[in-house]
Write a protein that holds these residues in place. Sequence first.
Motif, PDB file in Angstrom:
ATOM      1  N   SER A 192      -0.705 -17.631   7.930  1.00  0.00           N
ATOM      2  CA  SER A 192      -1.376 -16.440   7.386  1.00  0.00           C
ATOM      3  C   SER A 192      -1.484 -16.528   5.864  1.00  0.00           C
ATOM      4  CB  SER A 192      -0.629 -15.160   7.800  1.00  0.00           C
ATOM      5  OG  SER A 192       0.553 -14.969   7.030  1.00  0.00           O
ATOM      6  N   HIS A 204      -4.784 -11.798   8.625  1.00  0.00           N
ATOM      7  CA  HIS A 204      -4.172 -10.536   9.048  1.00  0.00           C
ATOM      8  C   HIS A 204      -3.793 -10.584  10.524  1.00  0.00           C
ATOM      9  CE1 HIS A 204      -3.367  -6.213   8.980  1.00  0.00           C
ATOM     10  NE2 HIS A 204      -4.058  -6.120  10.099  1.00  0.00           N
ATOM     11  N   HIS A 208      -0.011 -10.227  12.131  1.00  0.00           N
ATOM     12  CA  HIS A 208       0.292  -9.234  13.166  1.00  0.00           C
ATOM     13  C   HIS A 208       1.062  -9.888  14.314  1.00  0.00           C
ATOM     14  CE1 HIS A 208      -0.218  -5.827  15.863  1.00  0.00           C
ATOM     15  NE2 HIS A 208      -0.801  -6.612  16.756  1.00  0.00           N
ATOM     16  N   HIS A 209       0.566 -11.042  14.783  1.00  0.00           N
ATOM     17  CA  HIS A 209       1.246 -11.767  15.862  1.00  0.00           C
ATOM     18  C   HIS A 209       2.634 -12.236  15.424  1.00  0.00           C
ATOM     19  CE1 HIS A 209      -1.709 -12.127  19.135  1.00  0.00           C
ATOM     20  NE2 HIS A 209      -2.639 -12.137  18.201  1.00  0.00           N
ATOM     21  N   GLN A 211       4.666 -10.925  13.223  1.00  0.00           N
ATOM     22  CA  GLN A 211       5.623  -9.811  13.161  1.00  0.00           C
ATOM     23  C   GLN A 211       6.074  -9.381  14.555  1.00  0.00           C
ATOM     24  OE1 GLN A 211       2.992  -7.433  10.638  1.00  0.00           O
ATOM     25  NE2 GLN A 211       4.542  -7.446   9.037  1.00  0.00           N
ATOM     26  N   GLN A 212       5.125  -9.332  15.489  1.00  0.00           N
ATOM     27  CA  GLN A 212       5.478  -8.971  16.860  1.00  0.00           C
ATOM     28  C   GLN A 212       6.422  -9.995  17.482  1.00  0.00           C
ATOM     29  OE1 GLN A 212       2.012  -8.358  19.314  1.00  0.00           O
ATOM     30  NE2 GLN A 212       1.900  -6.188  18.797  1.00  0.00           N
ATOM     31  N   THR A 256       4.636 -11.342   3.494  1.00  0.00           N
ATOM     32  CA  THR A 256       4.447  -9.889   3.346  1.00  0.00           C
ATOM     33  C   THR A 256       5.060  -9.312   2.077  1.00  0.00           C
ATOM     34  OG1 THR A 256       6.518  -9.377   4.504  1.00  0.00           O
ATOM     35  CG2 THR A 256       4.521  -9.621   5.859  1.00  0.00           C
TER      36      THR A 256
END
Length: 521
Positions: A192, A204, A208-209, A211-212, A256
């Motif tokens: 990312s 982005h 998202h993936h 973090q999950q 992040t």
Amino acid sequence: MEKRRQYEFPRFLHHWYLVIFTLALLATAQAFDYGDALAKSLLYFESQRSGRLPYNQRVTWRDHSGLTDGLEQGVDLVGGYYDAGDHVKFGLPMAFTVTMLSWGVIEYGEQIAAAGEYEHALEAIKWGTDYFIKAHTSPNVLWGEVGDGDTDHYCWQRPEDMTTSRQAYKIDENNTGSDLAGETAAAMAAASIVFRKANPHYSHLLLHHAQQLFEFGDKYRGKYDSSIGVVKNYYTSVSGYKDELLWAALWLYKATDRVDYLKYVINNAHCFGGIGWAITEFSWDVKYAGVQIIASKLLMEGRHEHKEHSHVLEQYRSKAEYYLCACLNKTISANVDRTPGGLLYIRQWNNMQYVSTAAFLLTVYSDYLKHSGQKLSCPAGEVEHQEILKYAKSQVDYILGSNPMGMSYLVGYGPKSPRRVHHRGASIVSYRENKGFIGCTQGYDNWYGRDEPNPNIVVGALVGGPDWQDNFRDQRGNYMQTEACTYNTAPLVGIFAKLHQLQLQLGEHKLSRTPSFFASY
């Protein structure tokens, strides 16, 4: 010791002696084309592609394969990489490969771009991350393997002819795999960062993936090889999952800038082994040295939130320096073994994977020290950043041909490199040349045992390499030495780009093993 002679050379003879000696030194110090090595290292990943190949595929002896992957399980798992010379898609080493490619671009993206290889580097990363997006079908489900090593190894086939099982295996809330989830999160977080400017929407999505996956791996803890039992003979997680969770948290912090990820690395430093394990290898399995190197960089940056945790970061740095000093032969008793030719030697099976990762960590740490104006503190004394880079370069040069065998272990590079790589697709006539089906035993009977070189060249593959005495047998059946893996080559991409830039700046003669190159670095 030889007794000192009682006479001196005449001055004019002494002058010519020095000239001849210098010329001889330059002649024996090989100058390598690191730009060519960079291009070939990125080409290798196209040889390893699974799925439907794109219009701009450059490795023309390959064709589409694995087009029904996931069909039995009702999920699209087409794509990704074969890790080596067989056709199983193993999630853990694939994710580590993508993490290392991404880290190389993060550190040396400008140098890769200057060499004209930036788009190829991004394509290599994206081929992996596109697959990870598919494989992460819901927040707490990640498909971690397609195919299995046991049935795959009964066959010697091209990927285009595959008749072996394509059973897919997953981790979820009831079948945990924190190491697999953590490494995949790290890969997507690192990627990312790479795509942040080039493709913000994709960046982005990857974040998202990531973090999950991290939340999933942290909440439902366990080793993935307990859930995916078929992986145990191939990529068992010896180090457990705690190093991958630290690794993922660090990459998420870098991606992040969220302090909670940093605090995770700080708060779990001791109980997860981050500041307790002194490690002398860095690999698809053991991430501690990488964690410690990145944590050390945070300390060197000196930001307020880092100073707040400096006590713990210093402990991370202490373990990072233990790893580096051991590679440099600068500890008192725990140095990494070396072959007589100077190659780092960890173990006999695919030793080159540990050489390429060590060379990468040494190179980036050399840069960190240079930019912060610091030195490496080893039990045997302080080490300047130039000396660290010099040693990393010696390992790269060994790989490219500066070794007792006079052989490049990067396939297709230089006048002499392995020609019988343990690789199914490369060892059988290309599907594009002969579309006639070749079965399991037919491949063994007609192709595996042949003495002739492979009909197709896996350009840019880094094979397992020589034994502890620098000996290498170029035989297809000698898979400990002649099989190549994606995670062998991945760390080299960034180093090749850096050395290529220095080569352009300083000229080939200065880049030889003379001190002037390192003095000017």
